[in-house]
Design a protein around this motif. Sequence first.
Motif, PDB file in Angstrom:
ATOM      1  N   ALA A  53       0.832  -1.202   0.000  1.00  0.00           N
ATOM      2  CA  ALA A  53       0.000   0.000   0.000  1.00  0.00           C
ATOM      3  C   ALA A  53       0.870   1.258   0.000  1.00  0.00           C
ATOM      4  N   ALA A  54       1.947   1.235   0.792  1.00  0.00           N
ATOM      5  CA  ALA A  54       2.867   2.371   0.827  1.00  0.00           C
ATOM      6  C   ALA A  54       3.561   2.559  -0.524  1.00  0.00           C
ATOM      7  N   ALA A  55       3.944   1.440  -1.147  1.00  0.00           N
ATOM      8  CA  ALA A  55       4.574   1.505  -2.469  1.00  0.00           C
ATOM      9  C   ALA A  55       3.607   2.112  -3.495  1.00  0.00           C
ATOM     10  N   ALA A  56       2.325   1.739  -3.380  1.00  0.00           N
ATOM     11  CA  ALA A  56       1.311   2.295  -4.285  1.00  0.00           C
ATOM     12  C   ALA A  56       1.172   3.800  -4.078  1.00  0.00           C
ATOM     13  N   GLY A  57       1.202   4.241  -2.810  1.00  0.00           N
ATOM     14  CA  GLY A  57       1.120   5.667  -2.526  1.00  0.00           C
ATOM     15  C   GLY A  57       2.292   6.435  -3.108  1.00  0.00           C
ATOM     16  N   SER A  58       3.494   5.883  -2.960  1.00  0.00           N
ATOM     17  CA  SER A  58       4.687   6.530  -3.518  1.00  0.00           C
ATOM     18  C   SER A  58       4.619   6.573  -5.038  1.00  0.00           C
ATOM     19  N   PHE A  59       4.153   5.482  -5.636  1.00  0.00           N
ATOM     20  CA  PHE A  59       4.033   5.409  -7.102  1.00  0.00           C
ATOM     21  C   PHE A  59       3.064   6.478  -7.619  1.00  0.00           C
ATOM     22  N   ILE A  60       1.959   6.652  -6.928  1.00  0.00           N
ATOM     23  CA  ILE A  60       0.954   7.636  -7.344  1.00  0.00           C
ATOM     24  C   ILE A  60       1.521   9.047  -7.285  1.00  0.00           C
ATOM     25  N   HIS A  61       2.295   9.342  -6.229  1.00  0.00           N
ATOM     26  CA  HIS A  61       2.903  10.676  -6.155  1.00  0.00           C
ATOM     27  C   HIS A  61       3.953  10.870  -7.250  1.00  0.00           C
ATOM     28  N   CYS A  62       4.862   9.891  -7.380  1.00  0.00           N
ATOM     29  CA  CYS A  62       5.977  10.028  -8.317  1.00  0.00           C
ATOM     30  C   CYS A  62       5.531  10.109  -9.771  1.00  0.00           C
ATOM     31  N   ASN A  63       4.334   9.586 -10.059  1.00  0.00           N
ATOM     32  CA  ASN A  63       3.819   9.647 -11.428  1.00  0.00           C
ATOM     33  C   ASN A  63       2.827  10.793 -11.621  1.00  0.00           C
ATOM     34  N   GLY A  64       2.696  11.629 -10.607  1.00  0.00           N
ATOM     35  CA  GLY A  64       1.912  12.851 -10.755  1.00  0.00           C
ATOM     36  C   GLY A  64       0.413  12.690 -10.685  1.00  0.00           C
ATOM     37  N   TYR A  65      -0.073  11.525 -10.216  1.00  0.00           N
ATOM     38  CA  TYR A  65      -1.527  11.337 -10.122  1.00  0.00           C
ATOM     39  C   TYR A  65      -2.114  12.105  -8.935  1.00  0.00           C
ATOM     40  N   PHE A  66      -1.334  12.187  -7.853  1.00  0.00           N
ATOM     41  CA  PHE A  66      -1.770  12.927  -6.673  1.00  0.00           C
ATOM     42  C   PHE A  66      -0.533  13.318  -5.883  1.00  0.00           C
TER      43      PHE A  66
END
Length: 235
Positions: free
Chosen positions: A36-49
């Motif tokens: 879940a933490a990896a998903a959160g980091s991925f979302i930030h790093c790809n500019g989704y949120f």
Amino acid sequence: METLQNFTNMMNNKLDQPIRGHLKNVYASIASATFAAAAGSFIHCNGYFEGGLLSALGSIILMCMLAFSRNPDGKDDGTRFMYLNGFAFCTGLSTGPLIDLVWDIEPSIVVSALMYTCVIFTCFSLSAIIAPEGKYLMLGAPLMSTLSAMLLASLLNIFIRSHTIAYMQLILGLLVMSAFILYDTHLIMEKFRMGDKDYIWHALTLFMDLASIFKHILILLADKEQGSRKKDNRR
């Protein structure tokens, strides 16, 4: 194979069935929280949120919700498991800006930090599990005292602005959080023996140790890389 079998037999002899089942639930929850933490980091790093103040506030709220809904008998309808993963997701979002910054310096640092974190967490967890019962509980007071001293040093360094002090704090922080894995694992096992079967809360405790270790390693490796580049530029 024989070594692995011997190690498995030693673990089975060391832990009785109930506590093995409890630790299995704890580490399964940590694995889920890590994804879940990896998903959160991925979302930030790809500019989704964008992670930031809002995600940090979300982490605090979800941690409070977990604390106020504690269930010592270990029964869970899935709600608290969602709180845990929500907390981890928000933690990943909050860590996203740091990962983004380090990725711009050198992408391989992020991968190395993940590998080092996994190795440290696994080794210290296994060390705690196979150690004599309650051996690391005595670490509690020294670790808390060290954290208090580090907090004071951080406040003083706001005015001093010493890179050496900040760097030493990072190293000491990594050592302290690694030691917390030993202490928290033994504390979880002791609490279980006393009737506290809340594996979600126990998983949260160890996940916070894991996340803190990752951040410390990430910053240390990034600082080392920047130092190496500055030396190369001077030559």
